[in-house]
Design a protein around this motif. Structure first.
Motif, PDB file in Angstrom:
ATOM      1  N   ALA A  80       0.818  -1.213   0.000  1.00  0.00           N
ATOM      2  CA  ALA A  80       0.000   0.000   0.000  1.00  0.00           C
ATOM      3  C   ALA A  80       0.847   1.257   0.000  1.00  0.00           C
ATOM      4  O   ALA A  80       0.455   2.275  -0.590  1.00  0.00           O
ATOM      5  N   ARG A  81       1.987   1.216   0.662  1.00  0.00           N
ATOM      6  CA  ARG A  81       2.814   2.421   0.781  1.00  0.00           C
ATOM      7  C   ARG A  81       3.302   2.930  -0.571  1.00  0.00           C
ATOM      8  O   ARG A  81       3.576   4.125  -0.713  1.00  0.00           O
ATOM      9  N   VAL A  82       3.421   2.051  -1.549  1.00  0.00           N
ATOM     10  CA  VAL A  82       3.948   2.465  -2.850  1.00  0.00           C
ATOM     11  C   VAL A  82       2.924   2.292  -3.964  1.00  0.00           C
ATOM     12  O   VAL A  82       3.229   2.524  -5.132  1.00  0.00           O
ATOM     13  N   TRP A  83       1.704   1.891  -3.620  1.00  0.00           N
ATOM     14  CA  TRP A  83       0.705   1.620  -4.648  1.00  0.00           C
ATOM     15  C   TRP A  83       0.158   2.929  -5.224  1.00  0.00           C
ATOM     16  O   TRP A  83      -0.188   3.836  -4.485  1.00  0.00           O
ATOM     17  N   PRO A  84       0.052   3.037  -6.548  1.00  0.00           N
ATOM     18  CA  PRO A  84      -0.480   4.272  -7.146  1.00  0.00           C
ATOM     19  C   PRO A  84      -1.958   4.443  -6.856  1.00  0.00           C
ATOM     20  O   PRO A  84      -2.742   3.487  -6.983  1.00  0.00           O
ATOM     21  N   ALA A  85      -2.343   5.648  -6.490  1.00  0.00           N
ATOM     22  CA  ALA A  85      -3.735   5.920  -6.144  1.00  0.00           C
ATOM     23  C   ALA A  85      -4.674   5.646  -7.305  1.00  0.00           C
ATOM     24  O   ALA A  85      -5.835   5.272  -7.109  1.00  0.00           O
ATOM     25  N   ALA A  86      -4.186   5.832  -8.527  1.00  0.00           N
ATOM     26  CA  ALA A  86      -5.042   5.669  -9.702  1.00  0.00           C
ATOM     27  C   ALA A  86      -5.562   4.248  -9.856  1.00  0.00           C
ATOM     28  O   ALA A  86      -6.595   4.025 -10.499  1.00  0.00           O
ATOM     29  N   THR A  87      -4.870   3.276  -9.295  1.00  0.00           N
ATOM     30  CA  THR A  87      -5.297   1.882  -9.411  1.00  0.00           C
ATOM     31  C   THR A  87      -5.587   1.292  -8.029  1.00  0.00           C
ATOM     32  O   THR A  87      -5.328   0.119  -7.777  1.00  0.00           O
ATOM     33  N   ALA A  88      -6.141   2.123  -7.136  1.00  0.00           N
ATOM     34  CA  ALA A  88      -6.389   1.688  -5.757  1.00  0.00           C
ATOM     35  C   ALA A  88      -7.331   0.492  -5.701  1.00  0.00           C
ATOM     36  O   ALA A  88      -7.143  -0.410  -4.882  1.00  0.00           O
ATOM     37  N   ARG A  89      -8.319   0.457  -6.578  1.00  0.00           N
ATOM     38  CA  ARG A  89      -9.254  -0.671  -6.565  1.00  0.00           C
ATOM     39  C   ARG A  89      -8.511  -1.980  -6.794  1.00  0.00           C
ATOM     40  O   ARG A  89      -8.817  -3.005  -6.171  1.00  0.00           O
ATOM     41  N   ASP A  90      -7.525  -1.975  -7.680  1.00  0.00           N
ATOM     42  CA  ASP A  90      -6.770  -3.200  -7.957  1.00  0.00           C
ATOM     43  C   ASP A  90      -5.999  -3.666  -6.721  1.00  0.00           C
ATOM     44  O   ASP A  90      -5.817  -4.866  -6.512  1.00  0.00           O
ATOM     45  N   PHE A  91      -5.545  -2.714  -5.909  1.00  0.00           N
ATOM     46  CA  PHE A  91      -4.853  -3.079  -4.672  1.00  0.00           C
ATOM     47  C   PHE A  91      -5.776  -3.870  -3.758  1.00  0.00           C
ATOM     48  O   PHE A  91      -5.416  -4.949  -3.262  1.00  0.00           O
ATOM     49  N   PHE A  92      -6.985  -3.346  -3.531  1.00  0.00           N
ATOM     50  CA  PHE A  92      -7.900  -4.035  -2.627  1.00  0.00           C
ATOM     51  C   PHE A  92      -8.339  -5.379  -3.194  1.00  0.00           C
ATOM     52  O   PHE A  92      -8.494  -6.355  -2.442  1.00  0.00           O
ATOM     53  N   ALA A  93      -8.518  -5.449  -4.498  1.00  0.00           N
ATOM     54  CA  ALA A  93      -8.921  -6.714  -5.109  1.00  0.00           C
ATOM     55  C   ALA A  93      -7.805  -7.747  -5.049  1.00  0.00           C
ATOM     56  O   ALA A  93      -8.062  -8.948  -4.937  1.00  0.00           O
ATOM     57  N   GLY A  94      -6.567  -7.296  -5.087  1.00  0.00           N
ATOM     58  CA  GLY A  94      -5.448  -8.227  -5.151  1.00  0.00           C
ATOM     59  C   GLY A  94      -4.962  -8.735  -3.819  1.00  0.00           C
ATOM     60  O   GLY A  94      -4.509  -9.883  -3.718  1.00  0.00           O
ATOM     61  N   TYR A  95      -5.068  -7.916  -2.767  1.00  0.00           N
ATOM     62  CA  TYR A  95      -4.469  -8.282  -1.484  1.00  0.00           C
ATOM     63  C   TYR A  95      -5.481  -8.761  -0.436  1.00  0.00           C
ATOM     64  O   TYR A  95      -5.089  -9.175   0.652  1.00  0.00           O
ATOM     65  N   PHE A  96      -6.764  -8.704  -0.773  1.00  0.00           N
ATOM     66  CA  PHE A  96      -7.774  -9.046   0.223  1.00  0.00           C
ATOM     67  C   PHE A  96      -8.780 -10.048  -0.323  1.00  0.00           C
ATOM     68  O   PHE A  96      -8.988 -10.155  -1.532  1.00  0.00           O
TER      69      PHE A  96
END
Length: 375
Positions: A80-96
């Motif tokens: 999360a610390r380095v994840w681009p805000a523009a693809t925030a949805r992909d972060f939540f979909a990928g790590y949770f």
């Protein structure tokens, strides 16, 4: 009545972890299960930013729900610390992984950060004290019962007793016993700021002092909207915040007695950051932070809200981060959404009352680990 059941409405101290052998009972006994929910496209950038702010707490605290361990969050927090805000949805979909607790059936309200007239130093017309924590508010010495020791005070003859209730404090019981960090102009405005648990004092010169929850007197919280309904003033569904305020102002001889039926009193501290602090001790952010019951939702965890009604009108649907608790926020999937400060935030919070489907996002592999541990 959304605002009088709001997050910081007589907010409790952060809920301590249950005993180790009971830690997961509330959440696990409610039936957590993998959800079929898919994250819809949308702006999750605010939630990502709030999740990053929560990570330092997630990585060291004990989860009162028992669902997660501190190490479960490390991979997501590192990313999360380095994840681009523009693809925030992909972060939540990928790590949770999406998880339902108690079938995901929930209820939604809203809260906000009120701004009232107030000053740092006592001045003409500003005579409602904003107390900091009193030194004689203590937990019962030698307590051997279940849970945390009750709050109260020790009398001059060494007896432990309940702390002063609202009516006693209004009458001056804390004179010389507690620091005064500011002075409010209007007792009704200050009463509702106490219910919210944090807010701003705005002086005549335009300067603002932000204050936040420091503690509570240990006395019971009573929603005065319910009191007025029981007395026949309001019918069910009529006790809105503005309606209650209007009634109190129209009945000054009765207002203090009605407010004193709520024996709870909130103590404050000055906040110097850019937002009010939630129970996780990080700033709560508009349209990103929610209050939840930490027995069912790990504080710091993302939750996905799909509101039945007001969510569409105000934009409550989407990903939020659980960063706060509240005196009325109890049970699985009971959430209180934070909307910021100002009149628009007040309007939204006051109108936020809806059933909702709530999905908890937990680090991938959490359910499998929990299932293996319970076999």
């Amino acid at each position: 009545m959304a605002l009088l059941a709001a997050c910081a409405g007589s907010p409790p101290e952060p809920v301590p972890p249950p005993a180790p052998d009971r830690a997961a009972d509330a959440a696990l006994d409610a039936g957590p299960a993998v959800s079929t929910m898919a994250l819809e496209p949308g702006d999750a950038a605010a939630a990502l930013a709030s999740f990053v702010e929560s990570c330092p707490k997630l990585l060291v605290r004990t989860d009162a729900s028992g669902l997660t361990r501190a190490e479960d969050w490390r991979a997501a927090c590192d990313a999360a610390r380095v994840w681009p805000a523009a693809t925030a949805r992909d972060f939540f979909a990928g790590y949770f992984e999406p998880v339902r607790v108690a079938q995901g059936e929930g209820f939604l309200t809203g809260y906000f950060e009120p701004q009232i007239e107030g000053v740092r130093e006592k001045a003409a017309g500003y005579d409602v004290p904003v107390y900091g924590m009193p030194a004689d508010l203590v937990r019962q010495p030698g307590y051997t019962g279940e849970g945390r020791a009750p709050l109260g005070r020790v009398t001059d003859d060494g007896r432990f007793t309940s702390y002063y209730e609202r009516s006693e404090i209004v009458a001056g019981a804390l004179d010389g016993r507690a620091p005064v960090i500011g002075w409010a102009k209007d007792p009704i405005d200050f009463f509702f700021l106490q219910i919210q648990g944090s807010g701003q004092l705005r002086a005549p010169d335009g300067s603002v002092m932000r204050i936040g929850y420091a503690g509570q007197n240990g006395r019971e919280y009573v929603a005065i909207g319910r009191v007025l309904r029981e007395r026949g003033v309001f019918q069910p569904g009529e006790a809105t915040m503005q309606g209650i305020v209007d009634w109190l102002r129209a009945h000054p001889d009765e207002a203090e007695e009605v407010m004193s039926t709520n024996k709870s009193w909130v103590f404050f501290r000055e906040l110097t950051g850019d937002g009010p602090l939630g129970a996780l001790d990080v700033p709560v952010r508009p349209h990103a932070s929610v209050a939840a019951d930490p027995r069912f939702v790990p504080l710091g965890a993302p939750v996905v809200i799909d509101a039945d009604h007001d969510g569409d009108r105000f934009g409550a649907d989407g990903i939020w981060i659980a960063q706060d608790t509240g005196g009325a926020i109890k049970g699985a999937n009971r959430l209180d959404t934070f909307w910021g400060a100002g009149e628009r935030a007040k309007e939204i919070a006051g109108g936020m009352s809806s059933e909702a489907e709530v999905t908890l996002l937990l680090p991938r592999g959490t359910l499998a680990r929990l299932g293996a541990a319970r076999r």
